[in-house]
Design a protein around this motif. Structure first.
Motif, mmCIF file in Angstrom:
data_model
loop_
_atom_site.group_PDB
_atom_site.id
_atom_site.type_symbol
_atom_site.label_atom_id
_atom_site.label_comp_id
_atom_site.label_asym_id
_atom_site.label_seq_id
_atom_site.Cartn_x
_atom_site.Cartn_y
_atom_site.Cartn_z
ATOM 1 N N ALA A 289 5.517 -7.095 5.848
ATOM 2 C CA ALA A 289 4.100 -7.153 5.460
ATOM 3 C C ALA A 289 3.808 -6.279 4.243
ATOM 4 N N PHE A 290 4.859 -5.656 3.668
ATOM 5 C CA PHE A 290 4.719 -4.756 2.512
ATOM 6 C C PHE A 290 3.733 -3.633 2.817
ATOM 7 N N GLU A 319 4.101 11.413 3.297
ATOM 8 C CA GLU A 319 4.160 10.179 2.523
ATOM 9 C C GLU A 319 4.476 9.004 3.431
ATOM 10 N N GLY A 320 3.752 7.907 3.246
ATOM 11 C CA GLY A 320 3.964 6.721 4.072
ATOM 12 C C GLY A 320 5.377 6.172 3.943
ATOM 13 N N THR A 321 5.833 5.486 5.002
ATOM 14 C CA THR A 321 7.200 4.973 4.996
ATOM 15 C C THR A 321 7.308 3.694 5.805
ATOM 16 N N ASN A 322 8.304 2.891 5.509
ATOM 17 C CA ASN A 322 8.750 1.794 6.360
ATOM 18 C C ASN A 322 10.274 1.822 6.464
ATOM 19 N N LEU A 354 -1.835 2.879 8.088
ATOM 20 C CA LEU A 354 -1.118 1.998 7.164
ATOM 21 C C LEU A 354 -1.792 1.942 5.797
ATOM 22 N N GLU A 355 -0.981 1.643 4.808
ATOM 23 C CA GLU A 355 -1.459 1.406 3.451
ATOM 24 C C GLU A 355 -0.477 0.489 2.756
ATOM 25 N N SER A 356 -0.871 -0.035 1.623
ATOM 26 C CA SER A 356 -0.006 -0.950 0.885
ATOM 27 C C SER A 356 1.255 -0.241 0.404
#
Length: 415
Positions: A289-290, A319-322, A354-356
């Protein structure tokens, strides 16, 4: 006029499907669909009305709770058959409305927008009843129907009234909200409100939908953000979602994975093996979903043999991560910090805030971040094309791993 169609009453779609295969009447026979007939602790996935009323067995009960009785019929799920029936019912609906007017909510439920069909089929209420009868005629599957001016009221009419009537039909309008919806308590009985949200609302002195409708909107928004705004207006029966959109909340607010283990996991090594598999699943869905997330939550439930209990803890990273391994390392840290060496029976992992992915920054000190992202993307593409078991981590081949068995299931059950 929006109509959610529940493909069987009393939440027994699986039982109804198995009844058709066995040439039984789901309304007259005691039927239960069990996850695994070889395991006494296996969960009951569906039960017929007679099974519920006569033997007090319902969805969520355990196999060992079912008494030995000659009139009881037990079946294991056949997910490929359930899905096939679900698809065929959806095809039937396209003979009444275009596919754009259908929103499949789950395997046994969908929304249908009947707006504009009056010239073809007449009154929408009559059309809904015709569809209801047609599903039963073609598939021998009894079903329930709720109608309303929007998705929310249609769904609530289905859940709170239609399922409790002999005809399996109910229609709500805005005029019904104060009389029928506002007295509803506990709040988790309302579509879209979970147990955790209910507890938070209770702490604010809100215990019924009427309390919610008369609460201070600014306080709700301050506590829950945009969800507070939605909760307030839903209490008044207002929902601007359109059929085809995700109802209640636009966009994905989290990615999660929960798993009930088939036995007690007694060692840290065993638990971490499954934990890594779950982190892989969560990260994969976020990557597809990016999206990236900054808050990682680990939930652990202990075995009933050790008196149950457990913990749920979260950590928000800078920092956001996937990235699978970043999520896993945080979960591992939480597990090591809060686990008290008791046997584990349930594990859950979620990624929120969540964020882009476009907001992800390159790191001068981590030069392999981009390479790991590309590696993850490559593995995701292989799994999408050849199946979830095409590429697995080594832990999945250990005795503790569950990914191989799960790759052979549909919806967590046998095909």
């Amino acid at each position: 006029m929006t109509t959610p169609i529940k493909r069987t009453p009393y939440k027994c779609f699986y039982a109804s499907c198995m009844a058709t295969l066995a040439h039984l009447d789901v309304m007259k026979e005691a039927i239960a669909v069990v996850g695994n007939l070889k395991q006494k602790g296996s969960v009951i996935l569906a039960a017929s009305p007679l099974m519920k009323s006569k033997f007090s067995i319902k969805t969520g009960s355990r196999l060992y709770e079912i008494p030995i009785h000659p009139s009881i019929h037990l079946f294991e799920p056949q997910m490929d058959y359930f899905i096939r029936i679900s698809v065929e019912i959806t095809k039937l609906l396209t003979s009444y409305v275009p596919k754009e007017a259908i929103h499949v909510y789950s395997i046994d439920e969908c929304f249908v927008d009947l707006t504009g069909t009056e010239k073809l089929w007449g009154n929408p209420e009559g059309t809904a009843r015709t569809i209801q009868d047609e599903i039963f005629r073609q598939f021998e599957i009894p079903n329930t129907v709720g109608m309303g001016p929007n998705m929310l009221l249609a769904k609530i009419a289905l859940d709170l009234e239609a399922k409790k009537t002999k005809v399996g039909f109910a229609k709500w309008n805005y005029e019904d909200v104060k009389e029928k919806l506002w007295p509803l308590s506990p709040l988790s009985e309302m579509w879209g409100i979970g147990r955790q949200t209910e507890r938070s609302l209770n702490h604010m002195g809100i215990f019924s939908v009427g309390d919610l409708a008369n609460a201070n909107l600014k306080q709700l928004e301050s506590r829950f953000g945009i969800m507070g705004n939605q909760l307030y207006y839903h209490a008044w029966g207002i929902d601007l979602s359109k059929v085809g959109e995700a109802p209640l909340i636009e966009g994905q607010v989290s990615y999660g994975k929960g798993q009930m283990l088939m036995r007690d996991y007694n060692t840290t090594k065993e638990v971490l093996a499954v934990l890594l598999e779950q982190c892989e699943d969560v990260a994969r869905r976020a990557r597809e979903a990016f999206q990236i997330g900054r808050t990682i939550t680990l939930g652990i439930a202990y075995s009933k043999n050790s008196y149950g209990g457990g913990f749920q803890r979260s950590k928000t990273i800078d920092e956001g991560t996937n990235d699978t391994m970043v999520i896993y390392e945080v979960c591992k840290q939480l597990f090591n910090e809060y686990h008290n060496d008791r046997p584990v029976r349930h594990i859950s992992v979620s990624l929120t805030k969540l964020e882009s992915e476009q907001s992800m920054q390159l790191d001068l000190f981590d030069t392999n971040k981009f390479k790991r992202r590309m590696l993850g993307d490559t593995m995701d593409r292989i799994r999408s094309r050849f199946g979830s078991g095409a590429v697995l981590r080594a832990v999945s081949y250990t005795e503790a791993g569950t990914a191989i068995k799960r790759s052979q299931l549909i919806g967590g059950h046998k095909m």
